[in-house]
Design a protein around this motif. Sequence first.
Motif, PDB file in Angstrom:
ATOM      1  N   GLU A 148       0.815  -1.225   0.000  1.00 45.63           N
ATOM      2  CA  GLU A 148       0.000   0.000   0.000  1.00 45.63           C
ATOM      3  C   GLU A 148       0.850   1.277   0.000  1.00 45.63           C
ATOM      4  O   GLU A 148       1.748   1.451   0.820  1.00 45.63           O
ATOM      5  N   GLY A 149       0.549   2.141  -0.974  1.00 43.97           N
ATOM      6  CA  GLY A 149       1.221   3.447  -1.040  1.00 43.97           C
ATOM      7  C   GLY A 149       2.652   3.412  -1.554  1.00 43.97           C
ATOM      8  O   GLY A 149       3.288   4.453  -1.709  1.00 43.97           O
ATOM      9  N   LYS A 150       3.161   2.206  -1.830  1.00 49.88           N
ATOM     10  CA  LYS A 150       4.554   2.095  -2.285  1.00 49.88           C
ATOM     11  C   LYS A 150       4.646   2.368  -3.783  1.00 49.88           C
ATOM     12  O   LYS A 150       3.724   2.067  -4.547  1.00 49.88           O
ATOM     13  N   LYS A 151       5.779   2.924  -4.198  1.00 49.81           N
ATOM     14  CA  LYS A 151       6.014   3.116  -5.630  1.00 49.81           C
ATOM     15  C   LYS A 151       6.517   1.776  -6.188  1.00 49.81           C
ATOM     16  O   LYS A 151       7.576   1.277  -5.794  1.00 49.81           O
ATOM     17  N   CYS A 152       5.718   1.179  -7.068  1.00 50.69           N
ATOM     18  CA  CYS A 152       6.042  -0.135  -7.641  1.00 50.69           C
ATOM     19  C   CYS A 152       6.408   0.044  -9.113  1.00 50.69           C
ATOM     20  O   CYS A 152       5.606   0.574  -9.886  1.00 50.69           O
ATOM     21  N   VAL A 153       7.593  -0.401  -9.478  1.00 50.06           N
ATOM     22  CA  VAL A 153       8.006  -0.303 -10.881  1.00 50.06           C
ATOM     23  C   VAL A 153       8.116  -1.725 -11.450  1.00 50.06           C
ATOM     24  O   VAL A 153       8.768  -2.591 -10.871  1.00 50.06           O
ATOM     25  N   VAL A 154       7.420  -1.955 -12.562  1.00 49.20           N
ATOM     26  CA  VAL A 154       7.456  -3.254 -13.236  1.00 49.20           C
ATOM     27  C   VAL A 154       8.223  -3.070 -14.537  1.00 49.20           C
ATOM     28  O   VAL A 154       7.850  -2.236 -15.368  1.00 49.20           O
ATOM     29  N   VAL A 155       9.288  -3.832 -14.719  1.00 49.44           N
ATOM     30  CA  VAL A 155      10.069  -3.747 -15.954  1.00 49.44           C
ATOM     31  C   VAL A 155       9.689  -4.947 -16.814  1.00 49.44           C
ATOM     32  O   VAL A 155      10.003  -6.089 -16.479  1.00 49.44           O
ATOM     33  N   GLY A 156       8.961  -4.680 -17.900  1.00 48.29           N
ATOM     34  CA  GLY A 156       8.432  -5.747 -18.759  1.00 48.29           C
ATOM     35  C   GLY A 156       6.927  -5.621 -18.849  1.00 48.29           C
ATOM     36  O   GLY A 156       6.267  -5.338 -17.849  1.00 48.29           O
ATOM     37  N   ARG A 157       6.365  -5.831 -20.055  1.00 48.25           N
ATOM     38  CA  ARG A 157       4.911  -5.635 -20.224  1.00 48.25           C
ATOM     39  C   ARG A 157       4.235  -6.839 -20.871  1.00 48.25           C
ATOM     40  O   ARG A 157       3.268  -6.714 -21.617  1.00 48.25           O
ATOM     41  N   SER A 158       4.774  -8.038 -20.607  1.00 46.82           N
ATOM     42  CA  SER A 158       4.193  -9.238 -21.218  1.00 46.82           C
ATOM     43  C   SER A 158       2.795  -9.498 -20.653  1.00 46.82           C
ATOM     44  O   SER A 158       2.462  -9.055 -19.550  1.00 46.82           O
ATOM     45  N   ASN A 159       1.997 -10.253 -21.418  1.00 48.62           N
ATOM     46  CA  ASN A 159       0.645 -10.608 -20.962  1.00 48.62           C
ATOM     47  C   ASN A 159       0.695 -11.639 -19.836  1.00 48.62           C
ATOM     48  O   ASN A 159      -0.281 -11.819 -19.117  1.00 48.62           O
ATOM     49  N   ILE A 160       1.824 -12.349 -19.720  1.00 47.60           N
ATOM     50  CA  ILE A 160       1.900 -13.421 -18.722  1.00 47.60           C
ATOM     51  C   ILE A 160       2.329 -12.870 -17.362  1.00 47.60           C
ATOM     52  O   ILE A 160       1.854 -13.305 -16.329  1.00 47.60           O
ATOM     53  N   VAL A 161       3.254 -11.879 -17.370  1.00 47.20           N
ATOM     54  CA  VAL A 161       3.736 -11.356 -16.076  1.00 47.20           C
ATOM     55  C   VAL A 161       3.557  -9.839 -15.957  1.00 47.20           C
ATOM     56  O   VAL A 161       2.841  -9.361 -15.079  1.00 47.20           O
ATOM     57  N   GLY A 162       4.187  -9.069 -16.822  1.00 48.18           N
ATOM     58  CA  GLY A 162       4.257  -7.617 -16.663  1.00 48.18           C
ATOM     59  C   GLY A 162       2.916  -6.938 -16.452  1.00 48.18           C
ATOM     60  O   GLY A 162       2.702  -6.248 -15.451  1.00 48.18           O
ATOM     61  N   LYS A 163       1.982  -7.151 -17.397  1.00 45.92           N
ATOM     62  CA  LYS A 163       0.677  -6.468 -17.278  1.00 45.92           C
ATOM     63  C   LYS A 163      -0.119  -6.962 -16.071  1.00 45.92           C
ATOM     64  O   LYS A 163      -0.572  -6.158 -15.258  1.00 45.92           O
ATOM     65  N   PRO A 164      -0.295  -8.304 -15.915  1.00 49.38           N
ATOM     66  CA  PRO A 164      -1.119  -8.741 -14.778  1.00 49.38           C
ATOM     67  C   PRO A 164      -0.525  -8.405 -13.410  1.00 49.38           C
ATOM     68  O   PRO A 164      -1.259  -8.067 -12.490  1.00 49.38           O
ATOM     69  N   VAL A 165       0.814  -8.475 -13.264  1.00 51.50           N
ATOM     70  CA  VAL A 165       1.372  -8.163 -11.933  1.00 51.50           C
ATOM     71  C   VAL A 165       1.158  -6.675 -11.621  1.00 51.50           C
ATOM     72  O   VAL A 165       0.929  -6.290 -10.472  1.00 51.50           O
ATOM     73  N   SER A 166       1.175  -5.826 -12.657  1.00 50.34           N
ATOM     74  CA  SER A 166       0.898  -4.398 -12.466  1.00 50.34           C
ATOM     75  C   SER A 166      -0.516  -4.201 -11.925  1.00 50.34           C
ATOM     76  O   SER A 166      -0.733  -3.408 -11.000  1.00 50.34           O
TER      77      SER A 166
END
Length: 283
Positions: free
Chosen positions: A158-176
Amino acid sequence: MSTIIIDGKKISQDIKDELKKEVEELNKKEIYPGLAVVLVGNNPASKVYVSNKKKACEYIGIRSFSYELPEETSEEELLNLIDVLNKDEKVNGILVQLPLPKHINEKKILLAINPKKDVDCFHPYNVGLITIGDLDGFLPCTPAGIIELIKRTNIDIEGKKCVVVGRSNIVGKPVSLLLLSNNGTVEICHSRTKNLSGICKEADILVAAIGKPKFITADMIKEGAVLIDVGINRLENGKLCGDIDFENCKEKAKAITPVPGGVGPMTIAMLMKNCVKAALMQN
């Protein structure tokens, strides 16, 4: 302050032990979770995954139905099998191991699986539910595993700045989307991102899922960041490494996942969780 090495093997084992108890309780009510795994062709990596999935089913008490089909299986034959499994009440979850041989349309196959049995959470219906913040159904296995790793290490999203490197449909997008549902402030980076290094440096929680060995280095992270490494890359010497330069970054991080033994084991644990959930939802 010493860095926490997040132990994915231990956490995934804890989840499997919890599921084992849950399945024992379900069996008393005459509910027997069942997973059908379909493998087409002889991809060696896929064979290893399938065998690991079978072992996990056996340990937890999930019935597993295995279909190993030859490389030359036609799209129509595979669709017919999925139709049979969709109608089979003993099968609560259907998993078609990817990648499929070139002559089979992957999208068509994934669409054919009944969304109520889509334990891999690849069907657009299930992906759509997550997009609107409905997390009561299936969750994609690797992203859900990442969230469990963070939470079970007592790290607040909560409230943390989360950066996801990668935008795949398997990991990047859903984990975001899952980080967002847990009230993180999320930024997604990819190969076209300008000032990638600067953005990574602002992250409280950094998820690396790009498939480039040791891409994230110590100068790209801030002191006390939580580093989640989804990459599995094989180096020339045969050793496995992640997308984060583990040795270089671990001194600076608050917590970090190793490769292997971090995110990897979580994927199968979360698949099992989806399978038990499917049996509950269908009964």
